[in-house]
Design a protein around this motif. Structure first.
Motif, PDB file in Angstrom:
ATOM      1  N   ASP B  19       0.779  -1.435  -0.097  1.00 12.34           N
ATOM      2  CA  ASP B  19      -0.131   0.019   0.454  1.00 12.34           C
ATOM      3  C   ASP B  19       0.850   1.595  -0.076  1.00 12.34           C
ATOM      4  O   ASP B  19       0.351   2.451  -0.486  1.00 12.34           O
ATOM      5  CB  ASP B  19      -0.763   0.063   1.521  1.00 12.34           C
ATOM      6  CG  ASP B  19      -2.066  -0.868   0.819  1.00 12.34           C
ATOM      7  OD1 ASP B  19      -1.755  -2.512   1.289  1.00 12.34           O
ATOM      8  OD2 ASP B  19      -3.256  -0.677   1.613  1.00 12.34           O
ATOM      9  N   LEU B  22       5.116   4.211  -4.344  1.00 15.60           N
ATOM     10  CA  LEU B  22       4.720   5.264  -4.113  1.00 15.60           C
ATOM     11  C   LEU B  22       4.179   4.447  -6.076  1.00 15.60           C
ATOM     12  O   LEU B  22       4.748   4.327  -6.242  1.00 15.60           O
ATOM     13  CB  LEU B  22       5.457   6.178  -4.354  1.00 15.60           C
ATOM     14  CG  LEU B  22       6.040   6.854  -2.898  1.00 15.60           C
ATOM     15  CD1 LEU B  22       7.347   7.647  -2.989  1.00 15.60           C
ATOM     16  CD2 LEU B  22       4.913   7.982  -1.896  1.00 15.60           C
ATOM     17  N   LEU B  52      -1.349  11.895 -15.361  1.00 14.29           N
ATOM     18  CA  LEU B  52      -2.770  12.010 -14.871  1.00 14.29           C
ATOM     19  C   LEU B  52      -3.893  11.721 -15.306  1.00 14.29           C
ATOM     20  O   LEU B  52      -4.636  12.995 -15.111  1.00 14.29           O
ATOM     21  CB  LEU B  52      -2.991  11.584 -13.689  1.00 14.29           C
ATOM     22  CG  LEU B  52      -3.096  10.558 -12.116  1.00 14.29           C
ATOM     23  CD1 LEU B  52      -2.852   9.012 -12.201  1.00 14.29           C
ATOM     24  CD2 LEU B  52      -4.097  11.329 -11.192  1.00 14.29           C
ATOM     25  N   VAL B  57       1.107  16.035 -13.233  1.00 12.35           N
ATOM     26  CA  VAL B  57       1.267  14.999 -11.576  1.00 12.35           C
ATOM     27  C   VAL B  57       3.027  14.787 -11.131  1.00 12.35           C
ATOM     28  O   VAL B  57       3.560  14.484 -12.188  1.00 12.35           O
ATOM     29  CB  VAL B  57      -0.012  14.224 -10.775  1.00 12.35           C
ATOM     30  CG1 VAL B  57      -1.441  15.271 -11.152  1.00 12.35           C
ATOM     31  CG2 VAL B  57      -0.037  13.140 -11.780  1.00 12.35           C
ATOM     32  N   LYS B  58       3.250  14.803  -9.633  1.00 12.89           N
ATOM     33  CA  LYS B  58       3.741  14.328  -9.516  1.00 12.89           C
ATOM     34  C   LYS B  58       3.574  12.970  -9.284  1.00 12.89           C
ATOM     35  O   LYS B  58       2.979  12.875  -7.947  1.00 12.89           O
ATOM     36  CB  LYS B  58       4.897  14.990  -8.533  1.00 12.89           C
ATOM     37  CG  LYS B  58       5.210  16.360  -9.003  1.00 12.89           C
ATOM     38  CD  LYS B  58       5.629  17.524  -8.116  1.00 12.89           C
ATOM     39  CE  LYS B  58       6.329  19.402  -9.138  1.00 12.89           C
ATOM     40  NZ  LYS B  58       6.101  19.860  -7.851  1.00 12.89           N
ATOM     41  N   CYS B  60       5.996  11.355  -7.243  1.00 11.58           N
ATOM     42  CA  CYS B  60       6.899  10.861  -5.714  1.00 11.58           C
ATOM     43  C   CYS B  60       5.706  11.618  -5.024  1.00 11.58           C
ATOM     44  O   CYS B  60       6.196  11.659  -4.161  1.00 11.58           O
ATOM     45  CB  CYS B  60       7.810  11.550  -6.145  1.00 11.58           C
ATOM     46  SG  CYS B  60       8.089  14.140  -5.824  1.00 11.58           S
ATOM     47  N   THR B  61       4.335  12.037  -5.672  1.00 11.92           N
ATOM     48  CA  THR B  61       3.901  12.653  -4.995  1.00 11.92           C
ATOM     49  C   THR B  61       1.935  12.132  -4.924  1.00 11.92           C
ATOM     50  O   THR B  61       0.980  12.681  -3.815  1.00 11.92           O
ATOM     51  CB  THR B  61       3.419  14.336  -4.393  1.00 11.92           C
ATOM     52  OG1 THR B  61       5.167  15.167  -4.879  1.00 11.92           O
ATOM     53  CG2 THR B  61       3.323  15.046  -3.298  1.00 11.92           C
ATOM     54  N   MET B  62       2.455  10.575  -4.427  1.00 16.08           N
ATOM     55  CA  MET B  62       1.263  10.129  -4.786  1.00 16.08           C
ATOM     56  C   MET B  62       1.342   9.025  -4.310  1.00 16.08           C
ATOM     57  O   MET B  62       2.906   8.027  -5.052  1.00 16.08           O
ATOM     58  CB  MET B  62       0.513   9.899  -5.800  1.00 16.08           C
ATOM     59  CG  MET B  62      -0.228  10.712  -6.809  1.00 16.08           C
ATOM     60  SD  MET B  62      -0.978  10.141  -7.862  1.00 16.08           S
ATOM     61  CE  MET B  62      -2.640  10.553  -7.576  1.00 16.08           C
ATOM     62  N   ILE B  63       0.331   8.013  -3.611  1.00 17.04           N
ATOM     63  CA  ILE B  63       0.663   6.782  -3.500  1.00 17.04           C
ATOM     64  C   ILE B  63      -0.057   6.062  -5.340  1.00 17.04           C
ATOM     65  O   ILE B  63      -0.747   6.551  -4.810  1.00 17.04           O
ATOM     66  CB  ILE B  63       0.546   5.977  -2.555  1.00 17.04           C
ATOM     67  CG1 ILE B  63      -1.060   6.102  -1.707  1.00 17.04           C
ATOM     68  CG2 ILE B  63       0.830   6.647  -1.209  1.00 17.04           C
ATOM     69  CD1 ILE B  63      -1.437   5.542  -0.592  1.00 17.04           C
ATOM     70  N   ALA B  65      -1.674   3.365  -5.120  1.00 16.58           N
ATOM     71  CA  ALA B  65      -3.324   3.349  -4.764  1.00 16.58           C
ATOM     72  C   ALA B  65      -4.606   4.647  -5.203  1.00 16.58           C
ATOM     73  O   ALA B  65      -5.485   4.053  -5.685  1.00 16.58           O
ATOM     74  CB  ALA B  65      -3.140   3.421  -3.320  1.00 16.58           C
ATOM     75  N   GLN B  66      -3.625   5.987  -4.556  1.00 11.53           N
ATOM     76  CA  GLN B  66      -4.680   6.841  -5.450  1.00 11.53           C
ATOM     77  C   GLN B  66      -4.512   7.147  -6.410  1.00 11.53           C
ATOM     78  O   GLN B  66      -6.135   7.374  -7.601  1.00 11.53           O
ATOM     79  CB  GLN B  66      -3.581   8.123  -4.871  1.00 11.53           C
ATOM     80  CG  GLN B  66      -3.328   8.111  -3.348  1.00 11.53           C
ATOM     81  CD  GLN B  66      -3.051   9.903  -3.594  1.00 11.53           C
ATOM     82  OE1 GLN B  66      -1.976   8.967  -3.538  1.00 11.53           O
ATOM     83  NE2 GLN B  66      -3.654  10.958  -3.704  1.00 11.53           N
ATOM     84  N   ALA B  67      -4.399   6.849  -7.886  1.00  9.00           N
ATOM     85  CA  ALA B  67      -4.177   6.448  -9.391  1.00  9.00           C
ATOM     86  C   ALA B  67      -4.968   5.343 -10.000  1.00  9.00           C
ATOM     87  O   ALA B  67      -5.353   5.312 -10.901  1.00  9.00           O
ATOM     88  CB  ALA B  67      -2.725   6.381  -9.761  1.00  9.00           C
ATOM     89  N   SER B  68      -5.073   4.251  -8.742  1.00  9.91           N
ATOM     90  CA  SER B  68      -5.708   3.072  -9.757  1.00  9.91           C
ATOM     91  C   SER B  68      -7.464   3.756 -10.436  1.00  9.91           C
ATOM     92  O   SER B  68      -7.704   4.669  -9.942  1.00  9.91           O
ATOM     93  CB  SER B  68      -5.825   1.885  -8.354  1.00  9.91           C
ATOM     94  OG  SER B  68      -6.771   0.703  -8.958  1.00  9.91           O
TER      95      SER B  68
END
Lengths: 265, 156, 788
Positions: B19, B22, B52, B57-58, B60-63, B65-68
């Motif tokens: 989880d 990044l 995205l 977007v950066k 490195c500043t997102m995990i 899972a947020q992008a799924s």
């Protein structure tokens, strides 16, 4: 980053329950402050409860004499919104000054005000415009919302749902960037509200956003740049760090207020 | 473990990762897309910028899972086969890169800029590079390359 | 002549991989079963290590091993070295203390590595590193170089009493004293050359592999000079003999000198790979870059300049304290001495110069060379003094410089250097004209009407590049020779591979070195490959720094190309049955003068390999190598003009125009040269306006340890630069090249500060000229005016 469990909330209630059941859980919306903090292991979260996909937190609408903005509205959306640009130009301008384009694509107004970073921009707008913060439980007035350094009136598990801004007669925001982070070394938001009252809110300068009452009084007498600039701000209690002394910050407040007055429309 | 379902450069990808992974780690380490770089820990340098759902977007500043559920374009997906994207071609023609490390993020940011603002002036270009650091070029030729693409109208 | 030869504005061959995301940087390299390293670092500026307990870390998930300085000592791994011996003015050698890759007894700066944790994943290594318990007894610390020398300051190394590493001097003290005694005017300045963090955008990284079957190491690393890394790791650290150690520097994301030095982390990874039997991968995060990459500058200086009645300089006296940090990094000792004081003559005819330099230890990250390395510091001293003198003597800033320029060459300065050639007036005139210097007063008046203070500042810099004649380096204490090597391999089909000991990490060698080949043989550059950065491929090399690649590296290539040409000409003459002296090389063909006989270069290459018909006694093949040792430094020089607007109410400084006129001698690719200048200017302007590495005086903590606090120049902080060149080709190398990599960073800080001082109407303002500093200076200046 420490181990964590990511949960994408399917409703506000589910998000609230997760926060209630897991005291070390954290909400994540844009994550533009939270993720770097977690990455550097400056904080840990048992769970990351993602609320960015919740429909009830979206939206940017005109409701009577107010502009109502969903908590997960990004800085970029707000800056580009024709509604906000026309009705509250100072707010749209402010949103376009936050961070940088990629940050503005993800960062949200709800996340920013809930975090209440002393150098964040939005708190100045919320306070100066006398906005109302609608949460999962209640409505909190701007004067009561920001309570201290990274502190707000939000209770544990309480979630910002939307922020409603009364449409002012005039507004403007002037920001003096901290040169490394590009956060506000000092930011001053000047608003003339619909009833003619004048509110001036200052971010970056102190441990928490505050109203510059001496400038408000001066502007009530004469809404001119000269009046704003002649008001004095005490350096007592202001932030002092490698980027600026309390004295320098105190000096910048009326200077920026004057420039905001000149820009206000 | 988090289930990540994304479309990366047009290809559907479904993977399980920790989880705490990044997005940039997912791209570089899980998918081997090493064109996206990591240059800082605090979200300033922009070497990790990807698109995205069409916005810069950066990563490195997102995990991850947020992008799924999202569509991601990385620098590897920008060219059409052998045909460079006009921004890539302009960076080459105008010598807008030296060591190349910031370049993928810089190009992704520049493409995003012209999608939002097709005809920026120099000050607007510079302001829109706030989130991308370059230590080699002094930005001079980066600004020139972006302006040239804007002028040609080939940005999008 | 080929259109892509010397002087062509050729877009770079190497670009395609970088713009498509196909670059191959150290951290991109995938090695099967590689484990990941995390370093445990000192949280204290100065402390005794009482106990290290690794047991909890060893039990953590995924952990393969945790190693400390004790194991390092058990394995007899040597310490890191400083490769340049400096002698104090009393003749005693510098007091260099041991530099262990992992601290064992005492930690001496925040970030000093104490242990390495190796685990299956990066996150597991980081999780486990937090479980390593180190018990410290905190000691008093000192971070300021002047304070480090004060009586009672904390003693950092027993080997260096009073924390003083050396007290060095250069020049004739008596002559300077006499010049000052008889001078009509004297000016002086106290200044600080602010400490900087290099911050290449690619953080340092390493992947270390040990092949047990062969007993051989491979180190992939972010290096500007892989052969020197191998040399130090072999000869001094003693990890493996050179033939058992391969060092590869693949694509490297910027260096600026910071990737020259041999650091603890890469060394420890290599050792750990053997000790733990697993490939070890490490990549610094940015915070580690701030803590662990060698910093730059950090000088405290008092300087005085004396003039005669006609405003000619008669003497210069300089005293500098240089902060070298907690340990002496690879080239640290040479930077504030031979790379600094030798340039104090600037572009001026100064009869007497005397410089004293004390180097001190402090509880800070080691300090070493950073873009410009000593020369920006020298330029800053000289050009601040010239500006202050112009102000005091009430003459124009350009005129005082013009009056003092060196005008005949060669010129021997009082501080070692012998300038071969130059035309300082030409670059001054070019810069003043491009900057519309004469019309500045009108611009100043217009700015004033908007409430802005407009100022203009000059800087006439000189630097020494082309490091360096090996014999000279040796006689001054350098531990290595600074020649360069090259090998040119012509393949049977006429394509060419050039192997060079120079290393490209942004400089564009794959293009410019190929242009040199194209120029000579008429071969298109896409048929030329430049091979570098791998000790298994390139025989030896000294690497890239000090703007040496073109002046020294290309000169070596040129020498090898000459040898190839000579052999090819012999073969061509034989094939065409002509006398060698009648054969000319033109546009890629050998022709017999006055006839229509000709043979293409590629056909000569083929003939060399078929070897069916070679001149008697000629060996088959077409491959030549060369070592080139420069006979002198090269001396790029130029004038920079900075124009600023200061907002007196906020202290904000805007660069409104920046003009550079440089003399780099021969230019191989103007587009690349301009790019080098742009980048250097950005770093110099960054030093002047934004960048300042700060330690807390009490705790010794690094306060600027992220990009949130250390201000890097962004696009909006800069302008489009107005750059041009004039040329006096270097007389001491075959191509006439001087070097261009550092000029921008060397010349610009003084121009910016002079412009700000001019805007406000003051003599002094420190770097970085932050808004607060500028505002305070404006306020003080206004108060002074009001008081009058």
């Amino acid at each position: 980053m420490y181990q964590t469990t990511y949960v994408r909330a399917s409703s506000l209630a589910e998000a609230a329950n997760l926060l209630r059941d897991n005291p070390d859980a954290k909400l994540i919306s844009g994550g533009q402050t939270l993720v770097p903090t977690l990455r550097q292991r400056l904080a840990r979260a048992s769970h990351l409860v993602d609320i960015v996909h919740l429909a009830e937190l979206r939206g940017l609408t005109l409701e009577g004499d107010r502009v109502v903005i969903g908590a997960t509205t990004t800085h970029a959306e707000l800056a580009a919104s024709d509604l906000v640009r026309q009705r509250i130009p100072g707010l749209a301008h402010l949103a376009g000054l936050i961070g940088d384009p990629p940050v503005r694509h993800l960062g949200t107004i709800g996340g920013s005000i809930a975090n209440n970073d002393p150098a964040a921009d939005y708190p100045a707008a919320v306070l100066a415009l006398n906005a109302a913060v609608h949460t999962s439980r209640r409505t909190i007035g701007a004067d009561d919302f920001f309570t201290g350094l990274f502190e707000t009136a939000l209770d544990p598990g309480e979630i910002v749902v939307r922020v409603s801004f009364p449409i002012p007669r005039r507004s403007a925001y002037e920001k003096f960037h901290q040169s490394a982070s590009r956060f506000a070394l000092v930011g001053v938001f000047v608003a003339v509200l619909a009833d003619g009252s004048i509110r001036v809110a200052v971010t970056g300068a102190g441990p928490c956003v505050f109203r510059a009452t001496s400038i408000e009084s001066a502007l009530a007498r004469s809404f001119t740049a000269e009046a704003a600039e002649s008001a004095a701000i005490s350096a007592d209690g202001l932030n002092s760090d490698i980027h600026g002394s309390a004295e320098f910050r105190a000096h910048l407040v009326p200077v920026l207020a004057a420039r905001a007055v000149a820009q206000a429309r | 473990m988090a289930q990540i379902n994304v479309k990366v450069n047009g290809r559907a990808v479904s993977k399980q990762v920790e989880d705490r992974t990044l997005l940039v780690e997912f791209l570089r380490e899980t998918l081997g897309l090493t064109g996206t770089h990591v240059g800082c820990d605090t979200g300033q340098c922009g070497a990790c910028v990807v698109h995205l759902d069409g916005r810069a977007v950066k990563s490195c500043t997102m995990i991850a899972a947020q992008a799924s559920g999202s569509e991601i374009t990385t620098i590897e997906g920008l060219a059409k086969g052998d045909e460079l994207h006009p921004m890539q071609a302009a960076f080459h023609r105008h010598h807008a890169l030296q060591c190349g490390f910031c370049t993928p993020g810089m190009i992704m940011t520049a493409v995003d800029l012209l999608r939002r603002i097709p005809h920026p002036d120099e000050a607007t270009i510079r302001a829109n590079l706030d989130g991308n650091l370059c230590r080699c070029t002094g930005y001079h030729n980066i600004v020139k390359a972006i302006a040239a693409v804007a002028e040609s109208g080939a940005g999008v | 002549m080929a259109h892509d030869g010397i002087g062509a504005r050729l877009p770079r061959k190497e670009d395609r991989r970088f713009i498509t995301g196909a670059g191959n940087y150290t951290d991109d390299i995938v090695v099967r079963n590689a484990a990941h390293a995390e370093f445990v670092r000192s949280p204290h500026a100065h402390a005794r290590i009482l106990r290290i307990d690794v047991s909890a870390a060893l039990r953590a998930p995924g952990v393969i091993g945790v190693l400390t300085g004790a194991e390092l000592a058990d394995d007899k791994v040597g310490g890191l070295i400083c490769g340049w011996m400096i002698h104090s003015k009393d003749g005693s050698p510098m007091r260099a203390a041991p530099y262990a890759p992992l601290a064992r007894d005492v930690v001496r700066y925040v970030g000093n590595p104490v242990a390495i944790v190796v685990a299956e994943t990066k996150n597991e290594a980081r999780d486990a590193a937090e479980l390593v318990e180190v018990e410290y007894e905190e000691l008093a610390s000192v971070v300021d170089p002047a304070a480090a020398q004060a009586p009672g300051a904390p003693q950092i190394h027993a080997e260096a009493p009073g924390n003083t590493i050396y007290q060095w001097a250069l020049g004739d003290k008596g002559a300077v004293d006499r010049a000052f005694a008889g001078a009509a005017h004297r000016v002086e300045v106290d200044l600080i050359n602010n400490r900087l963090v290099p911050n290449a955008i690619e953080p340092r990284a390493a992947t270390a592999i040990y092949d047990r079957a062969e007993g051989r190491f491979t180190l992939y690393t972010t290096s500007q000079n892989p052969h020197v890394t191998r040399l130090v790791l072999s000869a001094f650290v003693g990890l493996a003999p050179e033939h058992k150690l391969r060092v590869v520097a693949p694509d490297v994301g910027g260096g600026f000198w910071s990737k020259i030095f041999i650091y603890p982390e890469e060394t420890v990874c290599l050792w750990a790979a053997r000790r733990l039997g697993v490939p070890v991968k490490w990549a610094a995060d940015r915070r580690e870059s701030f803590l662990a990459d060698a910093h730059g500058r950090d000088h405290v200086t008092h300087a005085e300049m004396a003039f005669d009645a006609s405003h000619k300089i008669v003497g210069l006296r300089v005293k500098t304290i240089a902060n070298l940090g907690a340990y002496m990094s690879t080239f640290s000792s040479s930077v504030p001495t031979y790379l600094y004081a030798t340039l104090l003559s600037g572009q001026y005819d100064i009869p007497a110069i005397y410089a004293e330099v004390d180097a001190v230890y402090t509880n800070t990250t080691p300090v070493d060379a950073y873009r410009g390395a000593g020369r920006p510091e020298a330029t800053y001293v000289v050009e601040r003094l010239m500006d202050i003198a112009a102000r005091r003597l009430r003459i124009d800033a350009a005129e005082i410089r013009r009056k003092n320029f060196i005008r005949s060459f060669p010129h021997q300065t009082p501080v070692i250097m012998n300038y071969d050639t130059g035309d300082y007036e030409a670059s001054l005139n070019a810069a003043l004209s491009a900057a519309r210097y004469a019309e500045f007063p009108a611009r100043r008046a217009e700015a004033r009407s908007r409430g802005k203070l407009r100022g203009i500042g000059l800087s006439c810099y000189i630097e020494a590049c082309g490091l360096a004649p090996s014999q000279a380096v040796g006689s001054l204490g350098g531990g290595v020779g600074l020649w360069e090597s090259a090998e040119v391999r012509v393949n049977p089909v006429g394509t060419i591979e050039v192997l060079t000991g120079s290393h490209s990490h942004g400089q564009g060698h794959e293009t410019t070195f190929a242009q040199l080949v194209a120029e000579r043989f008429g071969v298109p550059t896409d048929q030329v490959s430049i091979i570098h950065g791998d000790t298994d491929k390139v025989q030896f090399g000294m690497g890239t720094y000090g703007s040496r690649s073109a002046a020294v590296g290309m000169s070596a290539v040129n020498k090898a190309l000459e040898r190839v040409e000579a052999k090819a000409r012999r073969i061509a003459a034989h094939l065409m049955e002509a006398a060698e002296s009648d054969v000319e090389l033109k546009g890629g063909e050998f022709v017999v003068a006055g006839t229509d006989k000709k043979i293409a270069f590629a056909n000569v290459a083929l003939a060399a390999y078929t070897a069916h018909n070679l001149p008697p006694g000629t060996e088959p093949g077409l491959k030549e190598g060369a070592f080139y040792d420069p006979v002198n430094f090269t001396f790029p020089a130029g004038t920079y003009v900075c124009e600023v607007e200061v907002d007196p109410k906020t202290g904000a400084v805007e660069i409104v125009q920046f003009t550079a006129a440089d003399d780099f001698g021969t230019i191989v690719n103007p587009m690349i040269v301009e790019g080098q200048v742009h980048g250097g200017l950005a770093q110099g302007i960054g030093q002047a306006l934004l960048e300042g590495c700060r330690y807390d005086r009490d705790s010794g903590q690094l306060v600027t340890a992220t990009f949130m606090d250390y201000a890097m120049p962004r696009a909006r902080d800069l302008v489009s630069f107005n750059v041009s060149t004039t040329a006096t080709p270097c007389k001491t190398n075959p191509l006439g090249i001087k070097g261009c990599g550092e000029a921008g960073a060397i010349g610009s800080p003084a121009a910016v500060i002079n412009a700000i001082a001019n805007a406000i109407g003051v003599e002094r303002i420190e770097m970085p000229a932050t808004a607060q500093r500028v505002w305070e200076t404006c306020r003080a200046a206004q108060a002074a005016v009001a008081a009058q």
